[in-house]
Write an enzyme that holds these catalytic residues in place. Structure first.
Site, short mmCIF file in Angstrom:
data_model
loop_
_atom_site.label_atom_id
_atom_site.label_comp_id
_atom_site.label_asym_id
_atom_site.label_seq_id
_atom_site.Cartn_x
_atom_site.Cartn_y
_atom_site.Cartn_z
N GLU A 79 14.88 8.79 18.97
CA GLU A 79 12.62 9.01 18.65
C GLU A 79 13.26 10.43 17.96
O GLU A 79 13.52 11.65 18.55
CB GLU A 79 11.75 8.61 19.97
CG GLU A 79 11.74 7.87 20.84
CD GLU A 79 10.60 6.80 20.12
OE1 GLU A 79 10.39 7.02 18.81
OE2 GLU A 79 11.50 5.73 20.41
N CYS A 107 6.24 16.68 17.22
CA CYS A 107 6.91 16.11 16.70
C CYS A 107 6.29 15.12 15.79
O CYS A 107 6.20 14.95 13.98
CB CYS A 107 8.22 14.56 17.06
SG CYS A 107 7.38 13.70 18.00
#
Length: 532
Positions: free
Chosen positions: A225, A259
């Protein structure tokens, strides 16, 4: 929130202990206890109460690490995990059931084909610093639900949260199955030297390559991720004021250390001035006395990240139209927007991962789409504000891990929906059911009864061409299209499909139907004999 909460001082796990902890996790899995669904549910319920009981302590730790407001600690971390846990507790008994709704030729029905869900084994989860609680425990929940044992390595850059997680896990969860190891590069290296059933890593591309290379040595699967230079689009068809409000929220939460937040916004030139005006108005609404004096604004995690972000501001050739204030002693960078003339500006060279972002004006949507695809072909997130047709065109032409229409990264804020990247922004997904699947092996199982041996004659020596033809006919199917790719339809198609008329096998079609019936009839009596 209490004012006298004791946060343990950060302490790295002794390197000599790591091999023993990994071996214990593997041994615990091999004991088979984690395969018991009721055992898993008990552990998940205990984690629920651990998060509930430790809420104030986690709020204090997150405040210490990131100056994260207690409100945000609940919204983006603790409540997110509670939602994930609630869904998992409610659905786990259904998720673990064998999957029988699968496709296969009807001739194999007697074998009872199914897909069994099995845990992978002892797994390693490596968390990140920006949302240190949620990004560590969300995959951890998936591993627990799947029946794995797990070792968690939180980010050392959020040391207070890491220590509270260790304390909570050791207090509430099975001590031979679930572990937290704290430390930095030496401890991470020692963990990567161990054999795992899977590694789940959240962080940046540089470390992801190290993790992947190390995992490849032992053929260990990985879920990554990561992040990306996420684009957003704002056209003149959008509610520009709403777009400014939502995008500013998305880039100020956690001081932009998200993010999913936008790295830059492609704004139709006609509304650039209005967009900037609304950004300024929204900023003053959010922070009437300025972000630095607000209790609702977080800080950059450390000086290294502060210096990296500030360098982007110091080297840009663009015009700062909002913010620009920095204070290294306070790790403070104000929400900052820079108006650019070119995507080649230093502001666009890397993911900002902070409260700074760019505006790139565009004259037509096609050019804007081409710009986004050239800057980062596989970002983690995509946000678009425009007409329905514009949004659909962008969604179809710009690849991303996830997307939000008319909002900033809301697709990642729903705890039960799959979340993951694509290409450079990651591989695999988690949250909710996806977390369970992430740590689960789908094992195909069939049961072949003895009475079926007559029907399986085709596989035995001496091999027989007639048996092969019959088998291919019984288990195959005819295409619904011709050699030019045109779909067949009408009565002639159904005659051709059912009886093989018009095809090369038309001559023996009726005979094969008769052979099939006779074989099934014979197999029935074999089954009756087998049962008795």
């Amino acid at each position: 929130m209490g004012v006298n909460i004791n946060i343990p001082a950060f302490e790295a796990t002794p390197l000599d202990d790591i091999a023993h902890i990994a071996a214990t996790a593997r041994s615990s899995f091999q004991s088979q206890k984690t395969k018991d669904v009721e055992w898993r549910l008990v552990q998940l319920r205990k984690l629920y109460w651990g998060l509930t009981d430790y809420t104030e302590k986690f709020q204090a730790a997150l405040k210490k690490d990131l100056n994260k407001p207690p409100h945000d600690a609940i919204l983006s971390e603790i409540h997110h995990l509670i939602q994930d846990l609630n869904l998992t507790l409610k659905k786990l008994k259904d998720w673990v059931k064998d999957d029988k709704d699968i496709d296969y030729p009807w001739t194999f029905s007697a074998m009872k084909p199914r897909v069994r869900k099995e845990p992978l084994g002892a797994v390693l989860v490596i968390g990140a610093y920006n949302v240190p609680l949620m990004l560590s425990l969300a995959p951890f929940i998936g591993a627990m639900a799947a029946g794995c044992t797990a070792v968690l390595k939180p980010s050392e850059n959020a040391p207070a949260t890491a220590m509270v997680m260790k304390e909570m896990v050791e207090k509430y969860l099975d001590p031979s199955s679930f572990f937290v190891i704290n430390g930095a590069i030496p401890e991470s290296t020692a963990l990567l030297n161990e054999k795992w059933a899977k590694i789940f890593y959240t962080g940046n591309n540089t470390v992801a390559r190290i993790v992947s290379k190390k995992a490849a040595e032992t053929l260990t699967p990985v879920t990554l991720e990561l992040g990306g230079r996420n684009p957003s689009f704002v056209s003149k068809s959008a509610d520009v004021a709403l777009a400014a409000r939502r995008l500013l929220w998305g880039k100020t939460m956690n001081a932009g250390q998200i993010c999913l937040s936008q790295n830059y916004v492609l704004v139709e030139r006609e509304v650039v001035d209005d967009f900037i005006k609304y950004l300024k108005a929204t900023y003053h609404e959010f922070y009437p006395t300025g972000a630095q004096s607000s209790e609702d604004y977080a800080r950059i995690i450390n000086e290294r990240q502060f210096d990296r972000i500030k360098k982007m501001l110091d080297t840009t050739k663009g015009k700062i139209v909002l913010g620009g204030e920095t204070d290294r002693s306070d790790l403070y960078i104000s929400p900052t927007v820079v108006l650019l003339d070119s995507p080649d500006d230093p502001m666009m060279a890397e993911e900002s991962f902070g409260p700074i972002w760019s505006i790139l004006p565009y004259d037509n949507l096609e050019d804007a789409i081409n710009t986004a695809n050239s800057v980062d072909p596989t970002p983690l997130s995509l946000m678009t504000f425009g007409s329905k047709s514009e949004n659909q065109k962008i969604l179809g032409r710009v690849t991303s891990g996830g997307a939000s229409i008319n909002d900033a990264w809301m697709h990642g804020g729903i705890a039960t929906l799959p979340f993951g990247g694509v290409g450079e922004s990651g591989t695999g997904s988690y949250h909710g059911r996806a977390s369970f699947d992430c740590f689960t092996h789908r094992r195909t199982v069939v049961e072949v009864p003895g009475w079926m041996d007559k029907l399986l004659r085709v596989r035995y020596a001496p091999l027989d061409a007639t048996e092969l033809k019959r088998h291919l006919w019984m288990t195959g199917s005819k295409p619904g299209f011709d050699r030019d790719g045109k779909v067949l339809s009408g009565p002639s198609y159904w005659l051709w499909l059912v009886f093989g008329l018009g095809g090369p096998s038309a001559k023996g079609a009726l005979l094969r139907w008769m052979v099939l019936f006779a074989s099934a009839y014979g197999a029935f009596f074999q089954w009756k004999k087998y049962q008795s």
